[in-house]
Motif scaffolding. Structure first.
Motif, PDB file in Angstrom:
ATOM      1  N   GLU A   6     -10.853  -9.957  -5.661  1.00 58.45           N
ATOM      2  CA  GLU A   6     -10.379  -8.887  -6.545  1.00 58.45           C
ATOM      3  C   GLU A   6     -11.252  -7.641  -6.414  1.00 58.45           C
ATOM      4  O   GLU A   6     -10.744  -6.522  -6.440  1.00 58.45           O
ATOM      5  CB  GLU A   6     -10.349  -9.373  -7.998  1.00 58.45           C
ATOM      6  N   ARG A   7     -12.562  -7.813  -6.239  1.00 60.12           N
ATOM      7  CA  ARG A   7     -13.458  -6.669  -6.044  1.00 60.12           C
ATOM      8  C   ARG A   7     -13.059  -5.910  -4.766  1.00 60.12           C
ATOM      9  O   ARG A   7     -12.976  -4.676  -4.763  1.00 60.12           O
ATOM     10  CB  ARG A   7     -14.918  -7.134  -5.960  1.00 60.12           C
ATOM     11  N   GLU A   8     -12.790  -6.659  -3.707  1.00 63.73           N
ATOM     12  CA  GLU A   8     -12.373  -6.039  -2.442  1.00 63.73           C
ATOM     13  C   GLU A   8     -11.051  -5.289  -2.600  1.00 63.73           C
ATOM     14  O   GLU A   8     -10.898  -4.170  -2.111  1.00 63.73           O
ATOM     15  CB  GLU A   8     -12.228  -7.104  -1.345  1.00 63.73           C
TER      16      GLU A   8
ATOM     17  N   GLU B 106     -14.649 -12.092  -5.770  1.00 66.94           N
ATOM     18  CA  GLU B 106     -14.923 -11.286  -4.575  1.00 66.94           C
ATOM     19  C   GLU B 106     -13.640 -10.678  -4.023  1.00 66.94           C
ATOM     20  O   GLU B 106     -13.597  -9.511  -3.648  1.00 66.94           O
ATOM     21  CB  GLU B 106     -15.617 -12.142  -3.509  1.00 66.94           C
TER      22      GLU B 106
ATOM     23  N   ARG C  89      -9.722  -4.019  -5.327  1.00 64.69           N
ATOM     24  CA  ARG C  89      -9.897  -2.812  -6.153  1.00 64.69           C
ATOM     25  C   ARG C  89     -10.639  -1.711  -5.403  1.00 64.69           C
ATOM     26  O   ARG C  89     -10.406  -0.531  -5.658  1.00 64.69           O
ATOM     27  CB  ARG C  89     -10.596  -3.168  -7.459  1.00 64.69           C
ATOM     28  N   SER C  90     -11.526  -2.084  -4.475  1.00 68.44           N
ATOM     29  CA  SER C  90     -12.249  -1.058  -3.711  1.00 68.44           C
ATOM     30  C   SER C  90     -11.395  -0.477  -2.587  1.00 68.44           C
ATOM     31  O   SER C  90     -11.644   0.634  -2.135  1.00 68.44           O
ATOM     32  CB  SER C  90     -13.554  -1.624  -3.148  1.00 68.44           C
ATOM     33  N   LEU C  91     -10.389  -1.224  -2.138  1.00 66.21           N
ATOM     34  CA  LEU C  91      -9.558  -0.782  -1.020  1.00 66.21           C
ATOM     35  C   LEU C  91      -8.409   0.124  -1.456  1.00 66.21           C
ATOM     36  O   LEU C  91      -8.135   1.144  -0.835  1.00 66.21           O
ATOM     37  CB  LEU C  91      -9.001  -2.007  -0.289  1.00 66.21           C
ATOM     38  N   TYR C  92      -7.735  -0.249  -2.528  1.00 62.22           N
ATOM     39  CA  TYR C  92      -6.536   0.472  -2.964  1.00 62.22           C
ATOM     40  C   TYR C  92      -6.842   1.358  -4.164  1.00 62.22           C
ATOM     41  O   TYR C  92      -7.358   0.885  -5.162  1.00 62.22           O
ATOM     42  CB  TYR C  92      -5.445  -0.525  -3.398  1.00 62.22           C
ATOM     43  N   ASP C  93      -6.461   2.641  -4.071  1.00 61.41           N
ATOM     44  CA  ASP C  93      -6.542   3.510  -5.261  1.00 61.41           C
ATOM     45  C   ASP C  93      -5.243   3.430  -6.052  1.00 61.41           C
ATOM     46  O   ASP C  93      -5.147   3.902  -7.171  1.00 61.41           O
ATOM     47  CB  ASP C  93      -6.861   4.951  -4.879  1.00 61.41           C
TER      48      ASP C  93
ATOM     49  N   SER D   8       0.842  -1.203   0.000  1.00 61.73           N
ATOM     50  CA  SER D   8       0.000   0.000   0.000  1.00 61.73           C
ATOM     51  C   SER D   8       0.874   1.248   0.000  1.00 61.73           C
ATOM     52  O   SER D   8       2.026   1.221   0.447  1.00 61.73           O
ATOM     53  CB  SER D   8      -0.918  -0.003   1.226  1.00 61.73           C
TER      54      SER D   8
END
Length: 140
Positions: free
Chosen positions: A93-95, A91, A97-101, A28
Motif C-alpha cells: 500500500e505504501r508503494e 509495504e 500511494r507513492s506511485l499514483y497521485d 492509472s
C-alpha cells in the motif's frame, strides 16, 4: 476487452470488484485504454474460476470513467485478496500511494450477462454439438 483506437481488439487481465450494481476496475491516469474507452465505451468481461468444471461469467456493458485523486477504495479492496502478510500489505500500500497521485475508476454497467457452468449451461456451440449427438443416437 475493448476496441483500441486502431480498431483492433484488446483483452487485458485486470482486477475488479462488484458494488452490487456495477463492476469497478481501476487504472492509472495515463493508461492507453482510457483513450479508446472514451471513444468507444463498450466492453466485454470474462470472470472465471480455476476449478473444474469451470464457472464462467460473460458480461457485456458500457463504461463510465471517473478520475479520482488518490487511490480509490475499490482498488485497495480488489487487491486485498492476494496472499500477503500484514507486513507485505503495508509495504504494498505504501508503494501504491507513492506511485499514483490519482487513478481512473472504470465503472462498467452490465447490459448483458451469461453464466456458463458446464453442468446446467454450456457454450452455445458445445450445446449444439450435444444436441446433434443426441439426435444421432436417437436415430440409431
Amino acid at each position: 476487452a475493448y476496441v483500441a483506437k486502431d480498431g483492433t481488439p484488446r483483452a487485458v487481465p485486470i482486477a475488479h470488484t462488484w458494488n452490487g450494481e456495477r463492476i469497478v476496475l481501476c487504472t492509472s491516469k495515463n493508461a492507453p485504454k482510457l483513450h479508446a474507452l472514451r471513444a468507444n465505451p463498450v466492453v466485454a468481461l470474462t470472470i472465471d474460476t480455476e476449478v473444474h468444471p469451470p464457472k464462467i461469467l460473460l458480461i457485456r456493458g458500457t463504461v463510465e470513467l471517473d478520475e479520482v485523486d488518490g487511490i480509490p477504495e475499490e482498488y485497495l479492496q480488489m487487491n486485498g485478496s492476494y496472499g500477503m502478510s500484514a507486513e507485505q500489505r503495508v509495504e504494498w500500500e505504501r508503494e501504491v500511494r507513492s506511485l499514483y497521485d490519482g487513478m481512473v475508476r472504470i465503472v462498467v454497467t452490465p447490459t448483458w450477462a451469461k453464466l456458463i457452468d458446464f453442468e446446467t449451461t454450456l457454450p452455445s456451440a458445445v450445446q449444439e454439438l450435444v444436441e446433434r449427438r443426441s439426435a444421432r443416437q436417437e436415430a440409431v
